[in-house]
Design an enzyme around this catalytic site. Sequence first.
Site, PDB file in Angstrom:
ATOM      1  N   GLN A 118      -0.442  12.011 -53.749  1.00 59.14           N
ATOM      2  CA  GLN A 118       0.327  11.418 -54.762  1.00 59.14           C
ATOM      3  C   GLN A 118      -0.099  11.671 -56.239  1.00 59.14           C
ATOM      4  O   GLN A 118      -1.342  11.603 -56.267  1.00 59.14           O
ATOM      5  CB  GLN A 118       0.457   9.976 -54.721  1.00 59.14           C
ATOM      6  N   HIS A 143      -0.966   5.264 -63.635  1.00 61.26           N
ATOM      7  CA  HIS A 143      -1.158   3.829 -63.815  1.00 61.26           C
ATOM      8  C   HIS A 143      -1.331   3.650 -65.551  1.00 61.26           C
ATOM      9  O   HIS A 143      -2.469   4.030 -66.109  1.00 61.26           O
ATOM     10  CB  HIS A 143      -1.852   2.913 -63.110  1.00 61.26           C
ATOM     11  N   ASP A 202      -0.350  10.344 -58.826  1.00 54.94           N
ATOM     12  CA  ASP A 202       0.058   8.795 -59.666  1.00 54.94           C
ATOM     13  C   ASP A 202      -0.747   8.915 -60.955  1.00 54.94           C
ATOM     14  O   ASP A 202      -1.620   9.346 -61.290  1.00 54.94           O
ATOM     15  CB  ASP A 202      -0.764   7.782 -58.705  1.00 54.94           C
ATOM     16  N   HIS A 205       3.638   2.091 -63.444  1.00 56.45           N
ATOM     17  CA  HIS A 205       3.404   3.130 -62.329  1.00 56.45           C
ATOM     18  C   HIS A 205       4.131   4.290 -62.518  1.00 56.45           C
ATOM     19  O   HIS A 205       5.374   4.166 -62.592  1.00 56.45           O
ATOM     20  CB  HIS A 205       3.770   2.474 -60.826  1.00 56.45           C
ATOM     21  N   ARG A 219       0.068   6.436 -44.594  1.00 55.47           N
ATOM     22  CA  ARG A 219       0.974   5.588 -44.325  1.00 55.47           C
ATOM     23  C   ARG A 219       1.436   5.863 -42.824  1.00 55.47           C
ATOM     24  O   ARG A 219       1.981   6.892 -42.643  1.00 55.47           O
ATOM     25  CB  ARG A 219       2.307   5.414 -45.204  1.00 55.47           C
ATOM     26  N   CYS A 249      -2.606   2.166 -56.625  1.00 58.65           N
ATOM     27  CA  CYS A 249      -2.491   1.169 -57.735  1.00 58.65           C
ATOM     28  C   CYS A 249      -3.793   0.367 -57.525  1.00 58.65           C
ATOM     29  O   CYS A 249      -4.328   0.328 -58.799  1.00 58.65           O
ATOM     30  CB  CYS A 249      -1.305   0.409 -57.460  1.00 58.65           C
ATOM     31  N   LYS A 278      12.337   0.030 -60.912  1.00 59.53           N
ATOM     32  CA  LYS A 278      11.707   1.562 -61.042  1.00 59.53           C
ATOM     33  C   LYS A 278      12.974   2.105 -61.322  1.00 59.53           C
ATOM     34  O   LYS A 278      13.987   1.842 -61.228  1.00 59.53           O
ATOM     35  CB  LYS A 278      11.022   1.826 -59.715  1.00 59.53           C
TER      36      LYS A 278
END
Length: 637
Positions: free
Chosen positions: A381, A385, A383, A511, A363, A334, A465
């Site tokens: 990911q 945005h 992802d 997100h 992570r 992000c 979410k």
Amino acid sequence: MIEIKLNKNIKKYNNKISGKDLLKEIDQSLHNNCIAIKINGEIKDLSTIVDKNSEVEFIFSSSSEGIDIIRHDAAHVLAQAVKALYPEVMVTIGPTIENGFYYDFANIKPFTESDLEKIEAEMQKIIDQKFPITRKVVTKQEAIKFFQNQGEKYKVEIINSFPDNDEITIYTQGNFSDLCRGPHAPNTGFIKAFKLMKIAGAYWRGDSKNEMLQRIYGTAWSDKKQLRAYLQMLEEAEKRDHRKLGKQCNLFHFQEEAQGSVFWHPKGWDLFQRLINYIRTKQNQNGYFEISTPEIMDKKLWVASGHWEKFRENMYTASTIDENKIYAVRPMNCPGGVQIYNQGIKSYRDLPLRLAEFGKVHRFEPSGALHGLMRARAFTQDDAHIFCTNDQITEECINVCKLIKEIYKDFGFDDVKVKFSDRPEQRIGSDDIWDKAEAALLTAVKKQNLPYTLNKGEGAFYGPKLEFVLRDAIGRDWQLGTLQVDFNLPERLDSNYIDKDDKKYRPVMLHRALFGSIERFLGILMEHYSGNLPIWLAPTQVVITTVTDEQKCYANKVFEILRSKFIRCITDFENEKITYKIRKYSVAKAPIIIIIGKKEEANNSVSIRKLGNKNQEVLELSHFVDKLIDDIKQKRS
């Protein structure tokens, strides 16, 4: 006078009344299955007194809430059985978990599998005796004294962490008492079907600096039929384990030198890239722009975003010899996406701006939690945005939801559920901002008439979410795609746009992840299809084999035709029996094996054998090629 609403009927009582007495007023046949009572939305022991106007509901053993109580009871019975067999043991904690429960024990030699059999037998004795389970409220000092006298130092440590004025409850069954908030069933006989599953190690309070305890896992269900079904599912899951299939199909492997990270083999990497290209195509069709951001960025960015405060324990850091700086290896994409948005002045005409990234994140996960592709320390990911105005939130959320459902359908997942996760305890931003974000997301859900369940307190630290949960071929649920509404990060990282009135405003940041983790989705796919991936997705779609060397020339012709049509195929002209070749490529999960002998060459045809089908089919070559291309385009299996 007390008014109690029960089954949509309101009844009046002159005095307070217990849940047990209320139960007597409904169908007597239900008594043995009623395990607890819900008073104004809060689940309590059946013995609880109702002393004010209330809405009441009974909880039965077969319900999800009832099964959770059964598992909680089973954890206590497990502890009681262990104490009976091994008096020197000390008990620590024993919570319920998905599909079961566990209890951690200290001060005992390592358990063995034969010990589990003895413990199970002792548990059954306790269950058969139907010991009443009673609740007692005590002060903090009374609780400390009680467990000190029992020699339970771990319980004393837990109690010492409670506030002085906290209500402390002790539950007793037979000669065993445990510290617990409850609720519990009226007696131990409500446990109808259970099994101890395995033994594991666990650190006290999950901290590797503390002593190692022994953990016993178990499962419990409302009846033996459910237990059998669960055990059969586990057996099937073992056969489908993606780690075994990955090795069997030569896709990937793991090793100690890179715990939690994947070593992709050529076929596996091809499949991985195929998933990315599939998503990339979908995103291009839906107005997304693809970006790429650094994997290592200065700590100050992560402090500004809030990740350093809320996520530090899961982050990897890096530094250099010649710079007095701390860098973080990104755990999320992000902040990087926001940096790209922040370059240059944005107008309301630029919104919505949809920025997508296939970002590798890192992570730290405890080694005991790692599980192949499903739980890794490094993963990619998908992802995106989306930066938009307040007025655009609903439409953008609807578009994301439609895209997610369309994608899952392509991969054969039609059973998809939606969970709405609201604000967690650990969060950034004011309550007003959270009210606004939650309302915006729920509006989009309701406008689509999407059925959803509430996942209370499970939102991200920056916003609420939606979680998209799909069910696989053997009935397991997997949480994959997510959609989050975030008013906080644009504020913290100073994002803005110029509106029609020439004033600056903060954009809203959505997100969005479709698969979530590409690696994890691939693992789920492997297990869902038991390695038999749909032909449109399989790394090798066709294997061409020959009965003898005489057919090699014709087989090469078939190979060239398929390759010219972009079919992923290989040949096998080895001097081996055809039965051996069929078995070899069936084990490797090749969707189609072409067998070419004298007849096939003479008739310009092919014999095909599909994975999982023992029968062979003979088709004219051009017909086979056309049919195969059509199956791939239509994403048929």
